[in-house]
Motif scaffolding. Structure first.
Motif, PDB file in Angstrom:
ATOM      1  N   GLU A  13       0.969  -0.916   0.083  1.00  0.00           N
ATOM      2  CA  GLU A  13       0.092   0.350  -0.325  1.00  0.00           C
ATOM      3  C   GLU A  13       0.831   1.278  -0.284  1.00  0.00           C
ATOM      4  O   GLU A  13       0.857   2.221  -0.492  1.00  0.00           O
ATOM      5  CB  GLU A  13      -1.338   0.611   1.178  1.00  0.00           C
ATOM      6  CG  GLU A  13      -2.048  -1.407   1.293  1.00  0.00           C
ATOM      7  CD  GLU A  13      -2.905  -0.443   2.633  1.00  0.00           C
ATOM      8  OE1 GLU A  13      -2.868   0.221   3.610  1.00  0.00           O
ATOM      9  OE2 GLU A  13      -3.233  -2.138   2.582  1.00  0.00           O
ATOM     10  N   VAL A  16       2.268   1.923  -3.472  1.00  0.00           N
ATOM     11  CA  VAL A  16       1.667   2.430  -4.058  1.00  0.00           C
ATOM     12  C   VAL A  16       0.905   3.905  -3.928  1.00  0.00           C
ATOM     13  O   VAL A  16       0.889   4.813  -5.407  1.00  0.00           O
ATOM     14  CB  VAL A  16      -0.368   1.292  -3.730  1.00  0.00           C
ATOM     15  CG1 VAL A  16      -1.253   2.545  -4.686  1.00  0.00           C
ATOM     16  CG2 VAL A  16      -0.019   0.374  -4.535  1.00  0.00           C
ATOM     17  N   GLU A  17       0.850   3.869  -2.701  1.00  0.00           N
ATOM     18  CA  GLU A  17       1.042   5.957  -1.964  1.00  0.00           C
ATOM     19  C   GLU A  17       2.028   6.572  -3.319  1.00  0.00           C
ATOM     20  O   GLU A  17       1.980   7.836  -3.295  1.00  0.00           O
ATOM     21  CB  GLU A  17       0.978   5.473  -0.797  1.00  0.00           C
ATOM     22  CG  GLU A  17       0.701   7.118  -0.233  1.00  0.00           C
ATOM     23  CD  GLU A  17       0.534   7.063   0.758  1.00  0.00           C
ATOM     24  OE1 GLU A  17       0.372   8.219   1.595  1.00  0.00           O
ATOM     25  OE2 GLU A  17       0.793   6.361   2.177  1.00  0.00           O
ATOM     26  N   THR A  19       3.985   6.130  -5.187  1.00  0.00           N
ATOM     27  CA  THR A  19       4.058   5.867  -6.871  1.00  0.00           C
ATOM     28  C   THR A  19       3.165   6.659  -7.540  1.00  0.00           C
ATOM     29  O   THR A  19       3.092   7.729  -8.165  1.00  0.00           O
ATOM     30  CB  THR A  19       3.432   4.444  -7.526  1.00  0.00           C
ATOM     31  OG1 THR A  19       4.583   3.449  -7.176  1.00  0.00           O
ATOM     32  CG2 THR A  19       3.489   4.541  -8.947  1.00  0.00           C
ATOM     33  N   THR A  20       2.291   7.265  -6.838  1.00  0.00           N
ATOM     34  CA  THR A  20       1.102   7.161  -6.866  1.00  0.00           C
ATOM     35  C   THR A  20       0.885   9.207  -6.914  1.00  0.00           C
ATOM     36  O   THR A  20       1.019   9.898  -7.676  1.00  0.00           O
ATOM     37  CB  THR A  20      -0.404   7.602  -6.587  1.00  0.00           C
ATOM     38  OG1 THR A  20      -0.538   6.329  -6.585  1.00  0.00           O
ATOM     39  CG2 THR A  20      -1.834   8.757  -6.343  1.00  0.00           C
ATOM     40  N   THR A  21       1.851   9.768  -5.621  1.00  0.00           N
ATOM     41  CA  THR A  21       2.494  10.630  -5.519  1.00  0.00           C
ATOM     42  C   THR A  21       3.599  11.438  -6.207  1.00  0.00           C
ATOM     43  O   THR A  21       3.613  12.148  -7.169  1.00  0.00           O
ATOM     44  CB  THR A  21       2.840  10.936  -4.359  1.00  0.00           C
ATOM     45  OG1 THR A  21       2.304  10.086  -3.043  1.00  0.00           O
ATOM     46  CG2 THR A  21       3.647  12.228  -3.559  1.00  0.00           C
ATOM     47  N   ARG A  23       3.610  10.302  -9.865  1.00  0.00           N
ATOM     48  CA  ARG A  23       2.706  10.269 -11.157  1.00  0.00           C
ATOM     49  C   ARG A  23       2.047  11.328 -11.238  1.00  0.00           C
ATOM     50  O   ARG A  23       1.846  12.157 -12.557  1.00  0.00           O
ATOM     51  CB  ARG A  23       1.811   9.084 -11.081  1.00  0.00           C
ATOM     52  CG  ARG A  23       0.728   9.024 -12.544  1.00  0.00           C
ATOM     53  CD  ARG A  23      -0.156   7.766 -12.575  1.00  0.00           C
ATOM     54  NE  ARG A  23      -0.779   7.799 -13.048  1.00  0.00           N
ATOM     55  CZ  ARG A  23      -0.997   6.666 -13.528  1.00  0.00           C
ATOM     56  NH1 ARG A  23      -1.120   5.379 -13.448  1.00  0.00           N
ATOM     57  NH2 ARG A  23      -2.363   7.365 -14.408  1.00  0.00           N
ATOM     58  N   ARG A  24       1.859  11.956  -9.198  1.00  0.00           N
ATOM     59  CA  ARG A  24       0.624  12.947  -9.609  1.00  0.00           C
ATOM     60  C   ARG A  24       1.797  14.548 -10.021  1.00  0.00           C
ATOM     61  O   ARG A  24       1.398  15.068 -10.620  1.00  0.00           O
ATOM     62  CB  ARG A  24       0.371  14.045  -8.215  1.00  0.00           C
ATOM     63  CG  ARG A  24      -0.017  14.724  -8.286  1.00  0.00           C
ATOM     64  CD  ARG A  24      -1.861  14.500  -8.870  1.00  0.00           C
ATOM     65  NE  ARG A  24      -2.864  15.365  -8.252  1.00  0.00           N
ATOM     66  CZ  ARG A  24      -3.925  15.952  -8.942  1.00  0.00           C
ATOM     67  NH1 ARG A  24      -4.524  14.612  -9.481  1.00  0.00           N
ATOM     68  NH2 ARG A  24      -5.061  16.684  -8.749  1.00  0.00           N
ATOM     69  N   GLU A  27       2.219  14.892 -13.466  1.00  0.00           N
ATOM     70  CA  GLU A  27       1.333  15.025 -14.830  1.00  0.00           C
ATOM     71  C   GLU A  27       1.324  16.850 -14.138  1.00  0.00           C
ATOM     72  O   GLU A  27       1.413  17.493 -14.987  1.00  0.00           O
ATOM     73  CB  GLU A  27      -0.055  14.996 -13.379  1.00  0.00           C
ATOM     74  CG  GLU A  27       0.050  13.317 -13.800  1.00  0.00           C
ATOM     75  CD  GLU A  27      -1.843  12.600 -13.650  1.00  0.00           C
ATOM     76  OE1 GLU A  27      -2.418  13.931 -13.015  1.00  0.00           O
ATOM     77  OE2 GLU A  27      -1.428  11.640 -13.069  1.00  0.00           O
ATOM     78  N   GLU A 197       1.313   9.957 -16.660  1.00  0.00           N
ATOM     79  CA  GLU A 197       1.004  10.752 -16.987  1.00  0.00           C
ATOM     80  C   GLU A 197       0.609  11.809 -17.784  1.00  0.00           C
ATOM     81  O   GLU A 197      -0.456  13.143 -17.289  1.00  0.00           O
ATOM     82  CB  GLU A 197       2.220  11.601 -16.262  1.00  0.00           C
ATOM     83  CG  GLU A 197       2.992  10.644 -15.162  1.00  0.00           C
ATOM     84  CD  GLU A 197       3.860   9.059 -16.087  1.00  0.00           C
ATOM     85  OE1 GLU A 197       4.389   8.130 -15.185  1.00  0.00           O
ATOM     86  OE2 GLU A 197       3.632   8.724 -17.100  1.00  0.00           O
ATOM     87  N   ASP A 200      -3.018  11.105 -18.188  1.00  0.00           N
ATOM     88  CA  ASP A 200      -4.281  11.696 -17.086  1.00  0.00           C
ATOM     89  C   ASP A 200      -4.211  13.684 -17.082  1.00  0.00           C
ATOM     90  O   ASP A 200      -5.124  14.093 -16.513  1.00  0.00           O
ATOM     91  CB  ASP A 200      -3.331  11.401 -15.323  1.00  0.00           C
ATOM     92  CG  ASP A 200      -4.431  10.036 -15.802  1.00  0.00           C
ATOM     93  OD1 ASP A 200      -4.868   9.685 -15.930  1.00  0.00           O
ATOM     94  OD2 ASP A 200      -3.312   9.297 -14.721  1.00  0.00           O
TER      95      ASP A 200
END
Length: 279
Positions: A13, A16-17, A19-21, A23-24, A27, A197, A200
């Motif tokens: 978890e 994933v968090e 990686t998401t950060t 990726r954001r 973006e 990226e 999105d």
């Protein structure tokens, strides 16, 4: 050091968090390229930096979408539903992205094929015409051949180069001509090159436009807008897609350079770790 109460059982978890950060952040960095400047300034930057064939391809696309009636003589409007408008904006973003990608491909094709012609020209020995003979100057002296044979050889080389350039699309000035020569699978691959990226970022950009223009959120709601204003908006979206691809390439190169530098530093650290220097 912060202690986690899960004792490591939720590592997936946290990964994933993270990686998401990341990726954001990517973006946001891409969106800053197109939203960090005024729309008119971004389009002007595109006009100054992009080749004429790219600008012609953009104009050609707009004419196909909206028609060629001069706005100064005719007042036209576009009427559709919100869902179709969103699709149109997404398509323009992807068109700009695709044309920038095609421009990269065209540059590579030119850099591979055209130097071959230059190598032939540089590698050819000096020659002069004396009467009906072509005289070559070489290291071992002069060699004479019938002028007719020499001209025939030149014609064969020119024809060979012409066929090669036509087959690759490099001989055409227009980028649209090059794109039209690309196969369907290759075209799909060029579109698939868009990372998550970028995709999105495009979605967020379309959402921001819908909000700023106060277009209805209901996909079935009818929207009517001035064709000239819509053309300016679609042009900006294509330019944005163009620069999003540039930004994506720059980010990728920076990652590669950073990874190489980090690897070199790590290797240097390993080599220097066992050195003992005493005064």
């Amino acid at each position: 050091e912060v202690q986690r109460s899960d004792k490591g059982t939720r590592d997936a978890e946290f990964m994933v968090e993270s990686t998401t950060t990341a990726r954001r952040r990517a973006e946001d960095e891409l969106l800053e390229i197109v939203q960090g400047v005024k729309a008119s300034e971004l389009v002007m930057r595109f006009s100054r930096r992009s080749p004429p064939e790219v600008q012609e391809a953009f104009k050609y696309t707009l004419v196909n979408l909206l028609g060629s009636l001069p706005p100064s003589l005719y007042s036209t409007s576009v009427r559709t539903v919100a869902a179709n408008l969103v699709t149109l904006m997404q398509s323009c973003l992807m068109t700009g992205y695709l044309l920038r990608n095609a421009q990269y491909r065209l540059s590579i094709a030119r850099s591979v094929l055209l130097p071959a012609a230059e190598e032939r020209k540089v590698g050819r020995r000096a020659v002069r015409v004396v009467g009906d003979r072509a005289v070559f100057e070489g290291e071992e002296g002069e060699v004479e051949v019938p002028l007719e044979d020499y001209v025939r050889e030149l014609e064969e080389e020119v024809e060979e180069l012409r066929r090669g350039m036509e087959g690759s699309g490099v001989g055409k000035v227009e980028l649209t001509e090059f794109v039209s020569r690309i196969g369907r699978k290759e075209m799909e691959q060029m579109t698939k090159d868009a990372g998550p990226e970028v995709m999105d970022a495009m979605k967020r950009l379309v959402f921001a436009v819908m909000h700023s223009q106060q277009f209805p959120r209901d996909p079935k709601a009818v929207v009517e807008t001035d064709a000239k204003e819509l053309g300016q908006l679609l042009m900006w979206l294509m330019v944005s897609g163009y620069f999003l691809r540039e930004g994506e390439v720059t980010m990728t190169l920076n990652k590669v350079i950073k990874a190489g530098a980090d690897g070199a530093a790590e290797e240097e650290g390993k080599q220097g770790g066992g050195v003992n220097i005493s005064a």
